[in-house]
Design a protein around this motif. Structure first.
Motif, PDB file in Angstrom:
ATOM      1  N   SER A 207      95.466  54.072  62.966  1.00  9.51           N
ATOM      2  CA  SER A 207      95.544  55.219  64.163  1.00  9.51           C
ATOM      3  C   SER A 207      95.952  54.180  65.341  1.00  9.51           C
ATOM      4  O   SER A 207      95.304  53.215  65.504  1.00  9.51           O
ATOM      5  CB  SER A 207      94.410  55.947  64.373  1.00  9.51           C
ATOM      6  OG  SER A 207      94.373  56.637  65.511  1.00  9.51           O
ATOM      7  N   MET A 208      96.872  54.596  66.133  1.00  5.84           N
ATOM      8  CA  MET A 208      97.400  53.729  67.263  1.00  5.84           C
ATOM      9  C   MET A 208      96.925  54.617  68.490  1.00  5.84           C
ATOM     10  O   MET A 208      97.532  54.601  69.508  1.00  5.84           O
ATOM     11  CB  MET A 208      98.902  53.527  67.089  1.00  5.84           C
ATOM     12  CG  MET A 208      99.325  52.856  65.997  1.00  5.84           C
ATOM     13  SD  MET A 208     101.092  52.721  65.831  1.00  5.84           S
ATOM     14  CE  MET A 208     101.181  51.167  66.721  1.00  5.84           C
ATOM     15  N   GLY A 209      95.812  55.056  68.353  1.00 10.31           N
ATOM     16  CA  GLY A 209      95.309  55.940  69.638  1.00 10.31           C
ATOM     17  C   GLY A 209      95.909  57.112  70.014  1.00 10.31           C
ATOM     18  O   GLY A 209      95.864  58.156  69.221  1.00 10.31           O
ATOM     19  N   THR A 210      96.718  57.205  70.871  1.00 13.53           N
ATOM     20  CA  THR A 210      97.689  58.418  71.077  1.00 13.53           C
ATOM     21  C   THR A 210      99.090  58.436  70.503  1.00 13.53           C
ATOM     22  O   THR A 210      99.829  59.420  70.419  1.00 13.53           O
ATOM     23  CB  THR A 210      97.752  58.586  72.750  1.00 13.53           C
ATOM     24  OG1 THR A 210      98.497  57.505  73.050  1.00 13.53           O
ATOM     25  CG2 THR A 210      96.608  58.735  73.424  1.00 13.53           C
TER      26      THR A 210
END
Length: 72
Positions: free
Chosen positions: A34-37
């Protein structure tokens, strides 16, 4: 990717890489990120025959969004 390669060399995949076996697909593994947003993703792979003695060989099967699991 750097952490994955480092862990392959040591023979122990860290929990933070979220590696697990794909159900109903013997010998196939997945890792997720996951890359945050940003976009989340998933990759599936398997071990292949060693190309260089003593070095694990990974065959990438699918890389992309979570939709890749329609078939490993």
């Amino acid at each position: 990717m750097a952490a994955f390669v480092e862990d392959l060399r040591t023979g122990r995949l860290r929990a933070g890489l979220r590696v697990k076996r794909v159900q109903r697909a013997p010998g196939i593994y997945e890792l997720t990120w996951s890359m945050g947003t940003g976009p989340a993703g998933r990759a599936t792979w398997e071990y292949g025959a060693e190309v260089y003695p003593g070095t694990p060989h990974v065959i990438w099967r699918r890389i992309g969004t979570h939709d890749i699991l329609t078939g490993p």
